[in-house]
Motif scaffolding. Structure first.
Motif, mmCIF file in Angstrom:
data_model
loop_
_atom_site.group_PDB
_atom_site.id
_atom_site.type_symbol
_atom_site.label_atom_id
_atom_site.label_comp_id
_atom_site.label_asym_id
_atom_site.label_seq_id
_atom_site.Cartn_x
_atom_site.Cartn_y
_atom_site.Cartn_z
ATOM 1 N N ALA A 186 0.832 -1.209 0.000
ATOM 2 C CA ALA A 186 0.000 0.000 0.000
ATOM 3 C C ALA A 186 0.863 1.254 0.000
ATOM 4 C CB ALA A 186 -0.925 -0.012 1.224
ATOM 5 N N THR A 187 2.010 1.182 0.689
ATOM 6 C CA THR A 187 2.924 2.321 0.738
ATOM 7 C C THR A 187 3.498 2.626 -0.647
ATOM 8 O OG1 THR A 187 3.498 1.972 3.067
ATOM 9 C CG2 THR A 187 5.119 3.120 1.708
ATOM 10 N N VAL A 188 3.926 1.594 -1.352
ATOM 11 C CA VAL A 188 4.430 1.785 -2.720
ATOM 12 C C VAL A 188 3.314 2.346 -3.610
ATOM 13 C CG1 VAL A 188 5.320 0.635 -4.788
ATOM 14 C CG2 VAL A 188 6.203 0.009 -2.531
ATOM 15 N N ASP A 189 2.120 1.786 -3.478
ATOM 16 C CA ASP A 189 0.987 2.238 -4.271
ATOM 17 C C ASP A 189 0.684 3.710 -4.010
ATOM 18 O OD1 ASP A 189 -1.433 1.643 -5.973
ATOM 19 O OD2 ASP A 189 -2.455 2.235 -4.123
ATOM 20 N N TRP A 190 0.718 4.109 -2.731
ATOM 21 C CA TRP A 190 0.436 5.498 -2.356
ATOM 22 C C TRP A 190 1.436 6.446 -3.009
ATOM 23 C CZ3 TRP A 190 2.000 10.055 -0.361
ATOM 24 C CH2 TRP A 190 1.056 10.908 0.212
ATOM 25 N N PHE A 191 2.715 6.140 -2.841
ATOM 26 C CA PHE A 191 3.742 7.024 -3.392
ATOM 27 C C PHE A 191 3.756 6.997 -4.923
ATOM 28 C CE2 PHE A 191 5.923 6.769 0.855
ATOM 29 C CZ PHE A 191 5.907 8.134 1.094
ATOM 30 N N ARG A 192 3.418 5.879 -5.505
ATOM 31 C CA ARG A 192 3.410 5.791 -6.964
ATOM 32 C C ARG A 192 2.354 6.720 -7.569
ATOM 33 N NH1 ARG A 192 5.385 1.770 -9.835
ATOM 34 N NH2 ARG A 192 5.134 0.213 -8.189
ATOM 35 N N ARG A 193 1.193 6.827 -6.901
ATOM 36 C CA ARG A 193 0.035 7.434 -7.560
ATOM 37 C C ARG A 193 -0.447 8.757 -6.965
ATOM 38 N NH1 ARG A 193 -4.774 3.924 -8.243
ATOM 39 N NH2 ARG A 193 -4.584 3.330 -6.054
ATOM 40 N N TYR A 194 0.169 9.219 -5.870
ATOM 41 C CA TYR A 194 -0.446 10.351 -5.178
ATOM 42 C C TYR A 194 -0.410 11.667 -5.965
ATOM 43 C CZ TYR A 194 3.914 12.640 -3.528
ATOM 44 O OH TYR A 194 5.111 13.324 -3.433
ATOM 45 N N LYS A 195 0.464 11.784 -6.952
ATOM 46 C CA LYS A 195 0.522 13.014 -7.744
ATOM 47 C C LYS A 195 -0.290 12.944 -9.032
ATOM 48 C CE LYS A 195 4.979 14.933 -6.243
ATOM 49 N NZ LYS A 195 6.294 15.414 -6.699
ATOM 50 N N VAL A 196 -0.811 11.781 -9.345
ATOM 51 C CA VAL A 196 -1.558 11.621 -10.591
ATOM 52 C C VAL A 196 -2.776 12.551 -10.668
ATOM 53 C CG1 VAL A 196 -2.929 9.987 -11.976
ATOM 54 C CG2 VAL A 196 -0.718 9.289 -11.012
ATOM 55 N N PRO A 197 -3.544 12.738 -9.560
ATOM 56 C CA PRO A 197 -4.675 13.668 -9.642
ATOM 57 C C PRO A 197 -4.265 15.097 -9.989
ATOM 58 C CG PRO A 197 -4.909 12.256 -7.727
ATOM 59 C CD PRO A 197 -3.541 12.006 -8.271
ATOM 60 N N ASP A 198 -3.003 15.446 -9.780
ATOM 61 C CA ASP A 198 -2.507 16.785 -10.127
ATOM 62 C C ASP A 198 -1.980 16.853 -11.553
ATOM 63 O OD1 ASP A 198 -3.057 17.714 -7.544
ATOM 64 O OD2 ASP A 198 -1.105 17.037 -6.797
ATOM 65 N N GLY A 199 -2.177 15.773 -12.301
ATOM 66 C CA GLY A 199 -1.729 15.754 -13.687
ATOM 67 C C GLY A 199 -0.304 15.289 -13.884
ATOM 68 N N LYS A 200 0.320 14.792 -12.820
ATOM 69 C CA LYS A 200 1.706 14.315 -12.906
ATOM 70 C C LYS A 200 1.726 12.823 -13.248
ATOM 71 C CE LYS A 200 3.823 18.140 -11.482
ATOM 72 N NZ LYS A 200 4.443 18.202 -10.150
ATOM 73 N N PRO A 201 2.839 12.340 -13.815
ATOM 74 C CA PRO A 201 2.953 10.900 -14.075
ATOM 75 C C PRO A 201 3.187 10.132 -12.781
ATOM 76 C CG PRO A 201 4.997 12.025 -14.638
ATOM 77 C CD PRO A 201 4.013 13.099 -14.291
ATOM 78 N N GLU A 202 3.027 8.834 -12.834
ATOM 79 C CA GLU A 202 3.303 8.001 -11.670
ATOM 80 C C GLU A 202 4.788 8.078 -11.313
ATOM 81 O OE1 GLU A 202 2.027 4.026 -12.452
ATOM 82 O OE2 GLU A 202 -0.101 4.496 -12.154
ATOM 83 N N ASN A 203 5.064 8.042 -10.017
ATOM 84 C CA ASN A 203 6.455 7.981 -9.571
ATOM 85 C C ASN A 203 7.012 6.579 -9.789
ATOM 86 O OD1 ASN A 203 7.021 10.634 -8.575
ATOM 87 N ND2 ASN A 203 5.712 10.232 -6.821
ATOM 88 N N ARG A 204 8.328 6.492 -9.839
ATOM 89 C CA ARG A 204 8.974 5.187 -9.975
ATOM 90 C C ARG A 204 9.953 4.979 -8.836
ATOM 91 N NH1 ARG A 204 14.008 5.640 -12.589
ATOM 92 N NH2 ARG A 204 14.482 7.769 -13.296
ATOM 93 N N PHE A 205 10.516 3.790 -8.749
ATOM 94 C CA PHE A 205 11.353 3.421 -7.613
ATOM 95 C C PHE A 205 12.567 2.626 -8.085
ATOM 96 C CE2 PHE A 205 6.893 3.536 -6.608
ATOM 97 C CZ PHE A 205 6.831 4.382 -5.515
ATOM 98 N N ALA A 206 13.643 2.763 -7.330
ATOM 99 C CA ALA A 206 14.824 1.933 -7.575
ATOM 100 C C ALA A 206 14.608 0.547 -6.968
ATOM 101 C CB ALA A 206 16.058 2.596 -6.971
#
Length: 291
Positions: A186-206
């Motif tokens: 859930a933590t990865v999911d949260w950080f991946r998608r939390y900016k999408v509603p602002d029109g940003k792309p999904e975040n990625r991770f190492a």
């Protein structure tokens, strides 16, 4: 070691600030003056809670303001709130930062191949208590996630308050996987998608979206502490960061902030006033299908 906070301005407004004091009542910087360690021999760290769990206001230590109070992030003149991206409500942990750390924007990390984000290192505290904004807690580190945020390394340390009832059972990231199944996903999911509603792309991770363990996390924290030491000793360029402090730098340092200067800085802000209403849009639910 105890700390208190002093509210200034109107909560939920552009002028809101949360200043910090030590046990002597002296104004301090939560970025520079609160020690990184609560107990160095046991690797117990201090964390400044910026955002209590379940809340949406994007509060943060103001690294570019004198005394570095907590204030709400602003974008295009408006206060920032994180969206409720299904199935989450606000922040799903107590979110904060470890003082006396700094992710150097000129240092390219060997693992992530990206430079730091110019902030103290972030912490997700996963205990059962909902903390208060500005609370300084003692945590033990369990692991870390390497998020890449718009091309910058943005470490997310997973930790638990040492006073939490489950603290004795959680000693490494593997314990979180075992005792709280689904929480790390859930933590990865949260950080991946939390900016999408602002029109940003999904975040990625190492590391293929995987969490690194406690020992790795502690080494990352120690490296950011060394970057902070270089910053506060003027061996690294501060840029727009405000490094003035009341407890760390010697009196002849340009970073030394006198008691009178600190009082004047706080006095120049608005007195604590009536709380402004939070926009109704903050409670909107945002749904989109996972890719």
């Amino acid at each position: 070691m105890s700390f208190t906070v002093e509210e200034r301005g109107n909560p939920n407004s552009l002028n809101y600030r949360l200043f910090f004091k030590n046990a002597e009542g002296k104004y301090i910087s939560p970025f520079h003056d609160i020690p990184i360690y609560a107990d160095e021999s046991q690797n117990i760290f201090h964390v400044v809670v910026e955002v209590p769990r379940w809340t949406n206001a994007k509060m943060e230590i103001a690294t570019k303001d004198l005394l570095n109070p907590i204030k709400q992030d602003v974008k295009k003149g408006k206060l920032r709130y994180v969206a409720n991206v299904f199935p989450h409500k606000g922040y799903i942990w107590n979110y904060g930062a470890i003082p006396q750390t700094w992710e150097d924007p000129t240092h390219k990390d060997g693992d992530t191949d990206c430079c730091g984000d110019n902030d103290p290192i972030d912490v997700c505290e996963i205990g059962s208590k909902v903390c208060s904004r500005g609370e300084v807690i003692k945590v033990k580190v369990l692991g870390v996630l390497a998020m890449i945020d718009e091309g910058e390394t943005d470490w997310k340390v997973i930790a638990i308050n040492v006073e939490d009832p489950e603290a004795n059972d959680l000693n490494n990231i593997s314990d979180v996987k075992r005792l709280k199944p689904g929480y790390l996903e859930a933590t990865v999911d949260w950080f991946r998608r939390y900016k999408v509603p602002d029109g940003k792309p999904e975040n990625r991770f190492a590391f293929n979206d995987e969490f690194k363990d406690k020992d790795f996390a502690i080494e990352v924290i120690k490296s950011t502490h060394n970057f902070w030491k270089a910053l506060i000793s003027q061996k690294a360029k501060a840029g727009e960061l405000k490094c003035k402090n009341t407890c760390v730098s010697a009196g002849d340092s340009p970073f030394c902030c006198s008691v009178d200067e600190a009082k004047a800085a706080v006095g120049e802000t608005c007195p604590c006033g009536k709380e402004e209403p939070i926009p109704s849009s903050v409670d909107k639910w945002f749904y989109y299908e996972k890719k």
